[in-house]
Design an enzyme around this catalytic site. Structure first.
Site, PDB file in Angstrom:
ATOM      1  CE  LYS A  82      -4.491  -1.409   1.688  1.00  0.00           C
ATOM      2  NZ  LYS A  82      -4.345  -2.860   1.907  1.00  0.00           N
ATOM      3  CD  GLU A 104     -11.671   4.835   1.191  1.00  0.00           C
ATOM      4  OE1 GLU A 104     -11.563   6.049   0.877  1.00  0.00           O
ATOM      5  OE2 GLU A 104     -11.033   3.935   0.633  1.00  0.00           O
ATOM      6  CB  SER A 371       0.021  -8.147  -0.962  1.00  0.00           C
ATOM      7  OG  SER A 371      -0.791  -8.989  -0.167  1.00  0.00           O
TER       8      SER A 371
HETATM    9  C1  LIG Z   1      -5.105  -3.911   1.376  1.00  0.00           C
HETATM   10  C2  LIG Z   1      -4.382  -5.171   1.167  1.00  0.00           C
HETATM   11  C3  LIG Z   1      -4.719  -6.091   0.139  1.00  0.00           C
HETATM   12  C4  LIG Z   1      -5.907  -5.912  -0.761  1.00  0.00           C
HETATM   13  O1  LIG Z   1      -5.895  -4.792  -1.565  1.00  0.00           O
HETATM   14  P1  LIG Z   1      -5.596  -4.840  -3.117  1.00  0.00           P
HETATM   15  O2  LIG Z   1      -5.918  -3.483  -3.569  1.00  0.00           O
HETATM   16  O3  LIG Z   1      -6.487  -5.893  -3.729  1.00  0.00           O
HETATM   17  O4  LIG Z   1      -4.175  -5.183  -3.288  1.00  0.00           O
HETATM   18  C5  LIG Z   1      -3.937  -7.212  -0.034  1.00  0.00           C
HETATM   19  N1  LIG Z   1      -2.891  -7.474   0.769  1.00  0.00           N
HETATM   20  C6  LIG Z   1      -2.542  -6.636   1.778  1.00  0.00           C
HETATM   21  C7  LIG Z   1      -1.385  -6.997   2.625  1.00  0.00           C
HETATM   22  C8  LIG Z   1      -3.273  -5.476   2.002  1.00  0.00           C
HETATM   23  O5  LIG Z   1      -2.914  -4.648   3.002  1.00  0.00           O
END
Ligand SMILES: *Cc1c(COP(=O)(O)O)cnc(C)c1O
Length: 391
Positions: A82, A104, A371
């Site tokens: 993010k 938000e 992610s």
């Molecule tokens: C917010 C988040 C997601 C989901 O958001 P995407 O916009 O689909 O990437 C996935 N993994 C993590 C670690 C997140 O914080």
């Protein structure tokens, strides 16, 4: 539309004017060397890029098939992908002369990321959060406040994410001149889906470079979880025109796609307008947006970014789903075998990688976009497994 029949700017009144302003500014700055260099500077010196591409040898040997690599977005500052997007949008907001960021948040991850960028760039920050979420995620509320943000608890309706979005938009419409709405995923009206993808595409660019350096070839598969779709589009974008690379997005099947408790938008959704965009969305028979559920707060979204809807339509990306139970098992296995505790969101992508790896030859390569890190999820997984926690 930007993506076949998907995308658009389904907002009205002063918000449409503000969105058009963002569009105009982004059209200028996306080609501006100075802006792009500033963005790169912060990605490297603040977010800690490039993130590692890690060969998961133990996991690979465990499944006995394809080589599994992990793109370590969990090692970025603040622990997820993010940060890439909030740095990009906050820098754009500054260029536009805005003094304040508004956003938000659901569970608080995007709110914390936005508050981080605001602290870094000396901007004001206001985060709208449903009162139910405020109570559930009090630690994240404190974190945002620590970072200097004002957290507004929203008491309308179900007091969760949907109402937080509405409340933040209303507030934004009152202070359009000074404030920038910082969106958390590749969703919303144009230009947000495109802009967020551009700020996240560094993930796939690095994957390509890094895998060629160690394997002298492209991966056979790139796999990512899909909530709104920002980490997935970031990981996929570089490979869209390279057909030998198969791309798989994994959504949350929650308690199962045969129950009502899931967030499997691509699997079961229909074309609809949500949050200012035409996309695929989970809707009820009467056309209302469905309530969604997942163990993972980040995947708990009834829509999806319009570029994903398009990539599904043209059969370039395959979308599958993973249940809570499968994701928790993958969360445990990665922790146990590699000493890496993944975000519960990312664990959904791992589920599909593990299923595939077993079926593939040893010369095949799978890259999973990890992610985020899982520290935030440890308590919830412990509860899920009925582990007794004292506090
Ligand atoms: C917010 C988040 C997601 C989901 O958001 P995407 O916009 O689909 O990437 C996935 N993994 C993590 C670690 C997140 O914080």
């Amino acid at each position: 539309m930007e993506f076949g029949k998907f995308g658009g700017q389904f907002v009205g009144g002063p918000v449409l004017d503000a969105v058009k302003d963002v569009e105009k500014a982004y059209d200028t700055y996306k080609h501006d060397e100075d802006f792009l260099n500033e963005f790169k500077f912060y990605l490297k010196n603040y977010a800690n890029r490039p993130s590692l591409l890690y060969y998961a040898k133990n996991l690979t040997e465990h499944f006995g098939g394809a080589k599994i690599y992990l793109k370590r977005e969990d090692l970025n500052h603040t622990g997820a992908h993010k940060i890439n997007n909030v740095l990009g949008q906050a820098l754009l907001a500054k260029r536009m002369g805005k003094k304040k960021l508004i956003a938000e948040t659901g569970a608080g991850q995007h709110g914390v990321a936005t508050a981080t960028a605001a602290a870094l760039f000396g901007m004001e920050c206001e985060i709208h959060m449903g009162y139910v979420d405020v109570l559930k995620q009090s630690l994240n509320v404190y974190r945002m406040e620590l970072l200097g943000a004002k957290v507004v608890a929203v008491h309308d309706g179900l007091k969760t994410l949907k109402e937080a979005v509405d409340s933040a938009l209303v507030q934004w419409s009152k202070e359009l001149d000074t404030t920038f709405y910082l969106l958390g995923s590749a969703v919303g009206p144009h230009p947000f889906p495109t802009m967020v993808r551009d700020f996240q595409k560094i993930i796939g660019e690095e994957i390509e470079q890094q895998i060629i350096e160690v394997e002298q070839k492209l991966p056979d598969y790139v796999i990512a979880c899909v909530g709104g779709g920002s980490n997935a589009i970031g990981a996929f974008y570089q490979f869209i025109d390279q057909p030998s690379v198969k791309l798989i997005g994994v959504e949350a099947a929650g308690k199962g796609i045969d129950t009502k408790e899931h967030a499997a938008t691509m699997t079961l959704g229909k074309e609809a307008v949500i949050h200012g965009m035409n996309t695929i969305c989970l809707v009820e028979e009467d056309g209302e947006i469905s309530p969604v559920y997942s163990i993972s707060a980040g995947l708990d979204y009834p829509g999806v970014g319009p570029e994903h809807a398009y990539l599904k339509d043209i059969n370039r990306v395959t979308y599958v789903s993973a249940t809570d139970e499968e994701a928790v098992s993958a969360f445990e296995l990665l922790s146990r075998l590699e000493g890496i505790i993944p975000a519960i969101e990312s664990s959904h992508a791992l589920v599909e990688a593990f299923k595939l790896a077993k079926t593939l030859d040893k010369d095949k390569i799978i890259v999973v976009n990890l992610s985020g890190r899982g520290d935030k999820d440890v308590k919830q997984v412990a509860r899920y497994r009925n582990y007794e926690l004292v506090d």
